[in-house]
Scaffold this motif. Structure first.
Motif, PDB file in Angstrom:
ATOM      1  N   ARG A  57       0.828  -1.217   0.000  1.00 16.75           N
ATOM      2  CA  ARG A  57       0.000   0.000   0.000  1.00 16.75           C
ATOM      3  C   ARG A  57       0.855   1.257   0.000  1.00 16.75           C
ATOM      4  O   ARG A  57       0.550   2.226  -0.692  1.00 16.75           O
ATOM      5  CB  ARG A  57      -0.933   0.014   1.213  1.00 16.75           C
ATOM      6  N   GLU A  58       1.937   1.250   0.769  1.00 11.16           N
ATOM      7  CA  GLU A  58       2.844   2.398   0.805  1.00 11.16           C
ATOM      8  C   GLU A  58       3.501   2.607  -0.554  1.00 11.16           C
ATOM      9  O   GLU A  58       3.661   3.731  -1.007  1.00 11.16           O
ATOM     10  CB  GLU A  58       3.916   2.213   1.879  1.00 11.16           C
ATOM     11  N   LYS A  60       2.253   1.735  -3.480  1.00  9.68           N
ATOM     12  CA  LYS A  60       1.222   2.240  -4.398  1.00  9.68           C
ATOM     13  C   LYS A  60       0.950   3.708  -4.163  1.00  9.68           C
ATOM     14  O   LYS A  60       0.657   4.449  -5.092  1.00  9.68           O
ATOM     15  CB  LYS A  60      -0.081   1.457  -4.231  1.00  9.68           C
ATOM     16  N   LYS A  61       1.026   4.126  -2.924  1.00  7.47           N
ATOM     17  CA  LYS A  61       0.745   5.519  -2.582  1.00  7.47           C
ATOM     18  C   LYS A  61       1.744   6.461  -3.250  1.00  7.47           C
ATOM     19  O   LYS A  61       1.401   7.557  -3.665  1.00  7.47           O
ATOM     20  CB  LYS A  61       0.809   5.702  -1.061  1.00  7.47           C
ATOM     21  N   GLY A  62       2.980   6.010  -3.402  1.00  6.57           N
ATOM     22  CA  GLY A  62       4.016   6.837  -4.005  1.00  6.57           C
ATOM     23  C   GLY A  62       3.964   6.864  -5.525  1.00  6.57           C
ATOM     24  O   GLY A  62       4.598   7.695  -6.154  1.00  6.57           O
ATOM     25  N   LYS A  64       2.303   7.330  -9.322  1.00  8.42           N
ATOM     26  CA  LYS A  64       1.324   8.160 -10.020  1.00  8.42           C
ATOM     27  C   LYS A  64       0.752   7.336 -11.155  1.00  8.42           C
ATOM     28  O   LYS A  64       1.493   6.834 -11.980  1.00  8.42           O
ATOM     29  CB  LYS A  64       2.004   9.425 -10.570  1.00  8.42           C
TER      30      LYS A  64
END
Length: 171
Positions: A57-58, A60-62, A64
């Motif tokens: 998840r971390e 994916k958060k980074g 774009k």
């Protein structure tokens, strides 16, 4: 056999490893099944899966998500309409999206495909500071396509219109 803190426990039978895992209330996980002997590890598998999904998840958060947007034009486009389309393409490129510019021909207009190629080249020249042309204009049926990709290092704007790095500084 590896322990919970990656310490070596030595070579042992499967039954002995299962018994050790049961005594410590841990799971026996096969880490390297192809090695001889196979490598197993004592760990809390539920906790391990939770940490893996948290890391995913971390990551994916980074990232774009780069979308592919398409802008369609006609060869007889008016000057003002052309400028509006170019502004639209520029906004999409600044947002970090790829843009597929398409010139659509109707009927016998396809005999003047050079007009469409001129328009695409003009767009590519005007947007050279924010985009890179990916390939040459390609004729597919009654349409000519050109792919524009945002330049690396160009400022990617968020939905509010501010550059991403400026938004991080202002909470």
């Amino acid at each position: 056999m590896l322990g919970e803190n990656a310490e070596q426990l030595g070579v042992m039978t499967v039954a002995a490893a299962k018994e050790l895992a049961r005594r410590n209330s841990l799971d026996l996980v096969e880490v390297a099944p192809t090695s001889i002997p196979p490598v197993c590890r004592l760990m809390d598998y539920g906790k391990y899966r939770y940490e893996q999904t948290k890391k995913e998840r971390e990551a994916k958060k980074g990232q774009k998500m780069s979308l592919l947007k398409e802008v369609r034009l006609r060869p007889k486009i008016g000057e003002h309409d052309y400028e509006a389309k170019v502004r639209s393409i520029q906004k999409q490129l600044e947002a970090g999206d790829k843009v597929k510019v398409t010139i659509m021909f109707r009927g016998r207009e396809i005999t003047h495909s050079d007009l469409g190629i001129k328009i695409l080249r003009r767009i590519a020249e005007e947007l050279a500071d924010v985009s890179i042309v990916e390939g040459q204009p390609t004729l597919l049926g009654s349409r000519i396509h050109l792919m524009l990709v945002p330049k690396p290092g160009a400022k990617v704007k968020t939905k509010e219109g501010q550059p991403e790095n400026a938004q991080a500084k202002n909470p």
